[in-house]
Scaffold this motif. Structure first.
Motif, PDB file in Angstrom:
ATOM      1  N   MET A   1      29.068 -35.909 -23.574  1.00  0.00           N
ATOM      2  CA  MET A   1      30.330 -36.491 -23.161  1.00  0.00           C
ATOM      3  C   MET A   1      31.348 -35.402 -22.837  1.00  0.00           C
ATOM      4  O   MET A   1      32.042 -35.501 -21.848  1.00  0.00           O
ATOM      5  N   ALA A   2      31.405 -34.367 -23.671  1.00  0.00           N
ATOM      6  CA  ALA A   2      32.329 -33.265 -23.410  1.00  0.00           C
ATOM      7  C   ALA A   2      31.954 -32.538 -22.134  1.00  0.00           C
ATOM      8  O   ALA A   2      32.830 -32.084 -21.390  1.00  0.00           O
ATOM      9  N   GLU A   3      30.633 -32.448 -21.859  1.00  0.00           N
ATOM     10  CA  GLU A   3      30.181 -31.790 -20.623  1.00  0.00           C
ATOM     11  C   GLU A   3      30.651 -32.563 -19.400  1.00  0.00           C
ATOM     12  O   GLU A   3      31.016 -31.976 -18.389  1.00  0.00           O
ATOM     13  N   ASN A   4      30.631 -33.904 -19.497  1.00  0.00           N
ATOM     14  CA  ASN A   4      31.067 -34.732 -18.379  1.00  0.00           C
ATOM     15  C   ASN A   4      32.564 -34.553 -18.111  1.00  0.00           C
ATOM     16  O   ASN A   4      32.995 -34.508 -16.963  1.00  0.00           O
ATOM     17  N   LEU A   5      33.338 -34.452 -19.181  1.00  0.00           N
ATOM     18  CA  LEU A   5      34.775 -34.228 -19.034  1.00  0.00           C
ATOM     19  C   LEU A   5      35.024 -32.863 -18.406  1.00  0.00           C
ATOM     20  O   LEU A   5      35.858 -32.729 -17.492  1.00  0.00           O
ATOM     21  N   LEU A   6      34.298 -31.855 -18.853  1.00  0.00           N
ATOM     22  CA  LEU A   6      34.433 -30.519 -18.279  1.00  0.00           C
ATOM     23  C   LEU A   6      34.068 -30.536 -16.800  1.00  0.00           C
ATOM     24  O   LEU A   6      34.764 -29.955 -15.969  1.00  0.00           O
ATOM     25  N   MET A   7      32.972 -31.224 -16.463  1.00  0.00           N
ATOM     26  CA  MET A   7      32.552 -31.322 -15.070  1.00  0.00           C
ATOM     27  C   MET A   7      33.636 -31.996 -14.230  1.00  0.00           C
ATOM     28  O   MET A   7      33.962 -31.551 -13.138  1.00  0.00           O
ATOM     29  N   GLN A   8      34.214 -33.062 -14.731  1.00  0.00           N
ATOM     30  CA  GLN A   8      35.280 -33.766 -14.015  1.00  0.00           C
ATOM     31  C   GLN A   8      36.463 -32.835 -13.768  1.00  0.00           C
ATOM     32  O   GLN A   8      36.977 -32.762 -12.652  1.00  0.00           O
ATOM     33  N   VAL A   9      36.879 -32.126 -14.796  1.00  0.00           N
ATOM     34  CA  VAL A   9      38.025 -31.222 -14.676  1.00  0.00           C
ATOM     35  C   VAL A   9      37.728 -30.115 -13.665  1.00  0.00           C
ATOM     36  O   VAL A   9      38.564 -29.794 -12.820  1.00  0.00           O
ATOM     37  N   LEU A  10      36.541 -29.549 -13.731  1.00  0.00           N
ATOM     38  CA  LEU A  10      36.182 -28.477 -12.796  1.00  0.00           C
ATOM     39  C   LEU A  10      36.155 -28.981 -11.355  1.00  0.00           C
ATOM     40  O   LEU A  10      36.631 -28.299 -10.441  1.00  0.00           O
ATOM     41  N   LEU A  11      35.616 -30.157 -11.135  1.00  0.00           N
ATOM     42  CA  LEU A  11      35.583 -30.730  -9.789  1.00  0.00           C
ATOM     43  C   LEU A  11      36.995 -31.006  -9.281  1.00  0.00           C
ATOM     44  O   LEU A  11      37.305 -30.764  -8.114  1.00  0.00           O
ATOM     45  N   GLU A  12      37.853 -31.514 -10.150  1.00  0.00           N
ATOM     46  CA  GLU A  12      39.243 -31.763  -9.763  1.00  0.00           C
ATOM     47  C   GLU A  12      39.958 -30.458  -9.428  1.00  0.00           C
ATOM     48  O   GLU A  12      40.730 -30.384  -8.465  1.00  0.00           O
ATOM     49  N   GLU A  13      39.694 -29.418 -10.213  1.00  0.00           N
ATOM     50  CA  GLU A  13      40.309 -28.118  -9.951  1.00  0.00           C
ATOM     51  C   GLU A  13      39.830 -27.528  -8.625  1.00  0.00           C
ATOM     52  O   GLU A  13      40.610 -26.940  -7.874  1.00  0.00           O
ATOM     53  N   LEU A  14      38.537 -27.683  -8.328  1.00  0.00           N
ATOM     54  CA  LEU A  14      38.022 -27.225  -7.030  1.00  0.00           C
ATOM     55  C   LEU A  14      38.679 -27.983  -5.885  1.00  0.00           C
ATOM     56  O   LEU A  14      39.019 -27.399  -4.849  1.00  0.00           O
ATOM     57  N   SER A  15      38.867 -29.272  -6.063  1.00  0.00           N
ATOM     58  CA  SER A  15      39.542 -30.079  -5.045  1.00  0.00           C
ATOM     59  C   SER A  15      40.972 -29.594  -4.825  1.00  0.00           C
ATOM     60  O   SER A  15      41.419 -29.451  -3.687  1.00  0.00           O
ATOM     61  N   ILE A  16      41.654 -29.319  -5.907  1.00  0.00           N
ATOM     62  CA  ILE A  16      43.040 -28.828  -5.809  1.00  0.00           C
ATOM     63  C   ILE A  16      43.079 -27.476  -5.102  1.00  0.00           C
ATOM     64  O   ILE A  16      43.934 -27.229  -4.249  1.00  0.00           O
ATOM     65  N   ALA A  17      42.130 -26.602  -5.425  1.00  0.00           N
ATOM     66  CA  ALA A  17      42.076 -25.286  -4.772  1.00  0.00           C
ATOM     67  C   ALA A  17      41.841 -25.446  -3.276  1.00  0.00           C
ATOM     68  O   ALA A  17      42.481 -24.755  -2.461  1.00  0.00           O
ATOM     69  N   CYS A  18      40.950 -26.346  -2.903  1.00  0.00           N
ATOM     70  CA  CYS A  18      40.701 -26.584  -1.473  1.00  0.00           C
ATOM     71  C   CYS A  18      41.933 -27.175  -0.787  1.00  0.00           C
ATOM     72  O   CYS A  18      42.234 -26.840   0.360  1.00  0.00           O
ATOM     73  N   GLN A  19      42.647 -28.040  -1.494  1.00  0.00           N
ATOM     74  CA  GLN A  19      43.871 -28.613  -0.929  1.00  0.00           C
ATOM     75  C   GLN A  19      44.927 -27.531  -0.702  1.00  0.00           C
ATOM     76  O   GLN A  19      45.643 -27.547   0.301  1.00  0.00           O
ATOM     77  N   CYS A  20      45.023 -26.590  -1.628  1.00  0.00           N
ATOM     78  CA  CYS A  20      45.960 -25.474  -1.466  1.00  0.00           C
ATOM     79  C   CYS A  20      45.572 -24.618  -0.265  1.00  0.00           C
ATOM     80  O   CYS A  20      46.425 -24.244   0.541  1.00  0.00           O
ATOM     81  N   LEU A  21      44.293 -24.323  -0.149  1.00  0.00           N
ATOM     82  CA  LEU A  21      43.804 -23.555   0.993  1.00  0.00           C
ATOM     83  C   LEU A  21      44.078 -24.302   2.291  1.00  0.00           C
ATOM     84  O   LEU A  21      44.481 -23.703   3.296  1.00  0.00           O
ATOM     85  N   ARG A  22      43.914 -25.610   2.283  1.00  0.00           N
ATOM     86  CA  ARG A  22      44.192 -26.426   3.466  1.00  0.00           C
ATOM     87  C   ARG A  22      45.663 -26.311   3.865  1.00  0.00           C
ATOM     88  O   ARG A  22      45.997 -26.157   5.036  1.00  0.00           O
ATOM     89  N   ARG A  23      46.559 -26.398   2.863  1.00  0.00           N
ATOM     90  CA  ARG A  23      47.993 -26.289   3.164  1.00  0.00           C
ATOM     91  C   ARG A  23      48.338 -24.934   3.772  1.00  0.00           C
ATOM     92  O   ARG A  23      49.140 -24.837   4.701  1.00  0.00           O
ATOM     93  N   VAL A  24      47.722 -23.863   3.265  1.00  0.00           N
ATOM     94  CA  VAL A  24      47.966 -22.526   3.809  1.00  0.00           C
ATOM     95  C   VAL A  24      47.440 -22.436   5.237  1.00  0.00           C
ATOM     96  O   VAL A  24      48.114 -21.922   6.132  1.00  0.00           O
ATOM     97  N   ALA A  25      46.237 -22.951   5.473  1.00  0.00           N
ATOM     98  CA  ALA A  25      45.650 -22.914   6.815  1.00  0.00           C
ATOM     99  C   ALA A  25      46.515 -23.680   7.805  1.00  0.00           C
ATOM    100  O   ALA A  25      46.758 -23.215   8.924  1.00  0.00           O
ATOM    101  N   VAL A  26      47.011 -24.838   7.401  1.00  0.00           N
ATOM    102  CA  VAL A  26      47.877 -25.632   8.279  1.00  0.00           C
ATOM    103  C   VAL A  26      49.197 -24.907   8.529  1.00  0.00           C
ATOM    104  O   VAL A  26      49.700 -24.891   9.658  1.00  0.00           O
ATOM    105  N   ALA A  27      49.747 -24.274   7.502  1.00  0.00           N
ATOM    106  CA  ALA A  27      51.005 -23.539   7.668  1.00  0.00           C
ATOM    107  C   ALA A  27      50.841 -22.370   8.634  1.00  0.00           C
ATOM    108  O   ALA A  27      51.701 -22.137   9.490  1.00  0.00           O
ATOM    109  N   VAL A  28      49.740 -21.639   8.498  1.00  0.00           N
ATOM    110  CA  VAL A  28      49.487 -20.523   9.427  1.00  0.00           C
ATOM    111  C   VAL A  28      49.306 -21.067  10.830  1.00  0.00           C
ATOM    112  O   VAL A  28      49.885 -20.545  11.796  1.00  0.00           O
TER     113      VAL A  28
END
Length: 84
Positions: A1-28
């Protein structure tokens, strides 16, 4: 169960990182002026400027890579949420 929570958090963090990269790419992208003769460049009638090429590369990066990656990561995070 703890592994699933960790996996969820890591996937959400990767999504957020990609969203940040997207915002930078659009700004450039948005900071580069579209050349007046962009249509001619796009049709190959005249050589591309660096700005034109970079704008096109960024458009492709966002549409072909970042948007699908963000959607996939968000779906995966939701799936991991259901595993708890």
């Amino acid at each position: 169960m703890a592994e699933n929570l960790l996996m969820q958090v890591l996937l959400e963090e990767l999504s957020i990182a990609c969203q940040c990269l997207r915002r930078v790419a659009v700004a450039v992208h948005d900071s580069l002026a579209e050349p007046a003769d962009a249509e001619e460049m796009g049709e190959g009638n005249i050589p591309e400027t660096a700005e034109f090429a970079i704008r096109g590369d960024l458009e492709c990066l966002v549409a072909d890579n970042l948007d699908p990656a963000i959607a996939t990561l968000q779906k995966a995070a939701q799936a991991a949420r259901g595993l708890r």
